[in-house]
Scaffold this active site. Sequence first.
Site, PDB file in Angstrom:
ATOM      1  N   ASP A 128       0.934  -0.998   0.090  1.00  0.00           N
ATOM      2  CA  ASP A 128      -0.005   0.032  -0.043  1.00  0.00           C
ATOM      3  C   ASP A 128       0.976   1.230  -0.021  1.00  0.00           C
ATOM      4  O   ASP A 128       1.507   1.733   0.867  1.00  0.00           O
ATOM      5  CB  ASP A 128      -0.881   0.007   1.174  1.00  0.00           C
ATOM      6  CG  ASP A 128      -1.714   1.259   1.378  1.00  0.00           C
ATOM      7  OD1 ASP A 128      -1.815   2.224   0.569  1.00  0.00           O
ATOM      8  OD2 ASP A 128      -2.488   1.382   2.639  1.00  0.00           O
ATOM      9  N   LYS A 173       2.842  11.157  -3.576  1.00  0.00           N
ATOM     10  CA  LYS A 173       1.742  10.312  -4.305  1.00  0.00           C
ATOM     11  C   LYS A 173       0.738  11.388  -4.772  1.00  0.00           C
ATOM     12  O   LYS A 173       0.170  11.197  -5.823  1.00  0.00           O
ATOM     13  CB  LYS A 173       1.101   9.769  -3.207  1.00  0.00           C
ATOM     14  CG  LYS A 173      -0.083   8.844  -3.972  1.00  0.00           C
ATOM     15  CD  LYS A 173      -0.675   7.783  -2.793  1.00  0.00           C
ATOM     16  CE  LYS A 173      -1.786   6.872  -3.300  1.00  0.00           C
ATOM     17  NZ  LYS A 173      -2.056   6.100  -2.131  1.00  0.00           N
ATOM     18  N   GLU A 210      -7.069   0.571  -4.848  1.00  0.00           N
ATOM     19  CA  GLU A 210      -7.054   0.549  -3.349  1.00  0.00           C
ATOM     20  C   GLU A 210      -8.349  -0.196  -2.755  1.00  0.00           C
ATOM     21  O   GLU A 210      -8.563  -1.062  -1.890  1.00  0.00           O
ATOM     22  CB  GLU A 210      -6.809   1.639  -2.660  1.00  0.00           C
ATOM     23  CG  GLU A 210      -5.508   2.159  -2.823  1.00  0.00           C
ATOM     24  CD  GLU A 210      -5.026   3.626  -2.699  1.00  0.00           C
ATOM     25  OE1 GLU A 210      -6.005   4.268  -2.302  1.00  0.00           O
ATOM     26  OE2 GLU A 210      -3.883   3.868  -2.923  1.00  0.00           O
ATOM     27  N   ASP A 234     -12.573   5.614   2.659  1.00  0.00           N
ATOM     28  CA  ASP A 234     -11.304   5.618   3.079  1.00  0.00           C
ATOM     29  C   ASP A 234     -10.894   6.991   3.457  1.00  0.00           C
ATOM     30  O   ASP A 234     -10.668   7.997   2.549  1.00  0.00           O
ATOM     31  CB  ASP A 234     -10.356   5.229   1.834  1.00  0.00           C
ATOM     32  CG  ASP A 234      -8.924   5.166   2.022  1.00  0.00           C
ATOM     33  OD1 ASP A 234      -8.315   5.675   2.925  1.00  0.00           O
ATOM     34  OD2 ASP A 234      -8.236   4.710   1.173  1.00  0.00           O
TER      35      ASP A 234
HETATM   36  P1  ADP Z   1      -2.871   7.287   3.964  1.00  0.00           P
HETATM   37  O1  ADP Z   1      -3.803   6.263   3.523  1.00  0.00           O
HETATM   38  O2  ADP Z   1      -3.001   8.874   3.490  1.00  0.00           O
HETATM   39  O3  ADP Z   1      -1.192   6.880   3.773  1.00  0.00           O
HETATM   40  P2  ADP Z   1      -3.329   6.218   6.668  1.00  0.00           P
HETATM   41  O4  ADP Z   1      -4.465   5.527   5.997  1.00  0.00           O
HETATM   42  O5  ADP Z   1      -2.083   5.601   7.101  1.00  0.00           O
HETATM   43  O6  ADP Z   1      -3.154   7.386   5.615  1.00  0.00           O
HETATM   44  O7  ADP Z   1      -4.034   7.293   7.699  1.00  0.00           O
HETATM   45  C1  ADP Z   1      -3.152   7.968   8.164  1.00  0.00           C
HETATM   46  C2  ADP Z   1      -3.982   8.736   9.279  1.00  0.00           C
HETATM   47  O8  ADP Z   1      -4.767   8.067  10.252  1.00  0.00           O
HETATM   48  C3  ADP Z   1      -3.390   9.930  10.248  1.00  0.00           C
HETATM   49  O9  ADP Z   1      -4.064  11.032  10.338  1.00  0.00           O
HETATM   50  C4  ADP Z   1      -3.272   9.389  11.454  1.00  0.00           C
HETATM   51  O10 ADP Z   1      -3.423  10.460  12.653  1.00  0.00           O
HETATM   52  C5  ADP Z   1      -4.674   8.476  11.496  1.00  0.00           C
HETATM   53  N1  ADP Z   1      -4.676   7.684  12.591  1.00  0.00           N
HETATM   54  C6  ADP Z   1      -3.883   6.571  12.988  1.00  0.00           C
HETATM   55  N2  ADP Z   1      -4.296   5.918  13.826  1.00  0.00           N
HETATM   56  C7  ADP Z   1      -5.264   6.617  14.418  1.00  0.00           C
HETATM   57  C8  ADP Z   1      -6.051   6.408  15.695  1.00  0.00           C
HETATM   58  N3  ADP Z   1      -5.763   5.299  16.565  1.00  0.00           N
HETATM   59  N4  ADP Z   1      -7.120   7.194  15.859  1.00  0.00           N
HETATM   60  C9  ADP Z   1      -7.221   8.282  15.038  1.00  0.00           C
HETATM   61  N5  ADP Z   1      -6.431   8.330  13.945  1.00  0.00           N
HETATM   62  C10 ADP Z   1      -5.606   7.629  13.763  1.00  0.00           C
HETATM   63 MG    MG Z   2      -4.503   4.809   2.324  1.00  0.00          MG
END
Ligand code: ADP
Ligand code: MG
Length: 620
Positions: free
Chosen positions: A25, A87, A185, A207
Amino acid sequence: MALLQIAEPGMSAAPHQHRLAVGIDLGTTNSLVATVKSGSAACIADEQGRVTLPSVVRYCEEARTETGYDALKAQKIDPLNTISSAKRLIGRTLADLKQDSHYLPYRFGSNERIIEMQTRQGAKTPIDVSAEILRALKTRAENALGGELTGAVITVPAYFDDAQRQATKDAARLAGLNVLRLLNEPTAAAIAYGLDNASEGTFVVYDLGGGTFDVSVLQLSKGLFEVKATGGNSALGGDDFDHRLFCHLLEQNKLSQLNEQDSQLLLSLARAAKEALTTDNSTTIQAALSDGRKVDSTITRQEFQNLTQHLVAKTIEPVKQALKDAGVTKAAIKGVIMVGGATRMPHVQQAVATYFGQTPLNNLNPDEVVALGAAMQANVLAGNKNDGEWLLLDVTPLSLGLETYGGLVEKIIPRNSTLPTARAQEFTTFKDGQTAMTIHVVQGERELVADCRSLAKFTLRGIPPMVAGAARIRVTFQVDADGLLSVSAREQSTGVQAQIEVKPSYGLDDETITRMLKESMANASDDMAARARAEAVVEAEGLTAAVKAALELDGDLLDENGLHAVQTAVAELENQMQTGSAEAIRAAVSALGHATDDFAAKRMNRNIQRALAGKNVEEL
Ligand code: ADP
Ligand code: MG
């Protein structure tokens, strides 16, 4: 269903040999790598036990690079050389970004075709940055799995266009990864939830990541996925929740004018507090600022939810729009899949549950689900799973072709061609002066149009009138990576053209495909006979039309007996065209040929005389 098992060329595995394949991912904020081990998918952690890798790369002194947490930490002290959110830039140009590029802290180069950022290691493109991230994940996986990877499935947003997909592949190639396939995705998330084994239904993938919100409506029918609509907000994500809490802390502690370092500190504390409030009812934020001022705040989950409820509400509008675009009502949604770290927040879960009137699917880690689905797919593509009933849109499940004269099918793209693919073939007109041609696009293995599946029809008009067989019409079939077929027809001398787009796999389930394949095998010899007959009919039609036209013009050359002989032969041929076998038709064609030998010779003489009339020998 072995027939539809997909193996990449040269990749079919020996039965007991397990090939190392991973799913990646490649996220805007975080990236992950996962693999299938003893039948179940799991993310691979780094040496500190963390599964996520921040999608950040820092170009350091002496050609060294840092990727992930180290780079993220250094971002504020070395912003020009530390690239995040590549990205958002991959496969795009500065013109695509328009004024958005002003908000990004990088020094952009002037290259118009590809985005370049000046760093102390020279110009770097988003492809270079993504390649660093992929390389880090590849190394992590190879260390953990103890061997070289056979290949990887890399996920991309469903809305990525060809350029963005190609650029992602280029990044993988730079990282030395063999891309088994790019996977959407939302489709990956659906695979992780095993929905490909579910019967049928329409699902929504919600998402909410770090900086982006994507919603997709997926239609599943027996292992076949189709993205019906996508939507979202590219400037809304978990970061906005951090920022809102940060602003609240400033107000509460009566702080204004923070220096860069202090605001970074407070922002990262806000993020940690947000994440803590997902599981805790309240949390405390304490910090000492560089000028000695202190921050000391306790915030409850309820307060945090009140502060950020408007952000949650903002995600519902694009959901409504996507449902509308897909032409489905929310009542028709069979399940909602939660993806992205930010969907862990209880008020996000709540809002989605309330809107859809059902509890969303959330038993898998929302930040891992995409990587897990990609790993499952990689496992199949690497040939580790031979019993699977997988049907993916990434090869053409049935041949695609068009109807030619006589109800015959001319196959243009054969079954099981790997996508994307394109092929062209030239056709001509059948009748003198024909100015239009109908292109009938069909799918299937059978020889006759009547036995195949009709996909679409369109007409090419404006062909200049010519004798039959003189026009050159180039018909191109193109199937893109998403299985979208476009067919275009172009008359070569004038350039007039027409085209159409179809989703060939839509509505086709495994059973239909299997049935169509079985029928084609069972009917192979009948089909050959039918094809031979149809070809004979086409030839016969051409001949009868020509003979009738000649009789009209020059029938006076024949005496009563001669005329009768020709007419009888024509009638016999027409009779055989109705009911006779291919051989009988060919025999009648040849009989008509003989019957007209004498007539043809007489016409030739007359034409020569006409041509010579009024000319003297000198001129000839
Ligand atoms: P992307 O797809 O954009 O790469 P992610 O799916 O990894 O991102 O999501 C990242 C976001 O998820 C960040 O804003 C992070 O703070 C939030 N996040 C991760 N864990 C938690 C949690 N336990 N509670 C709330 N938000 C969370
Ligand atoms: Mg993502």
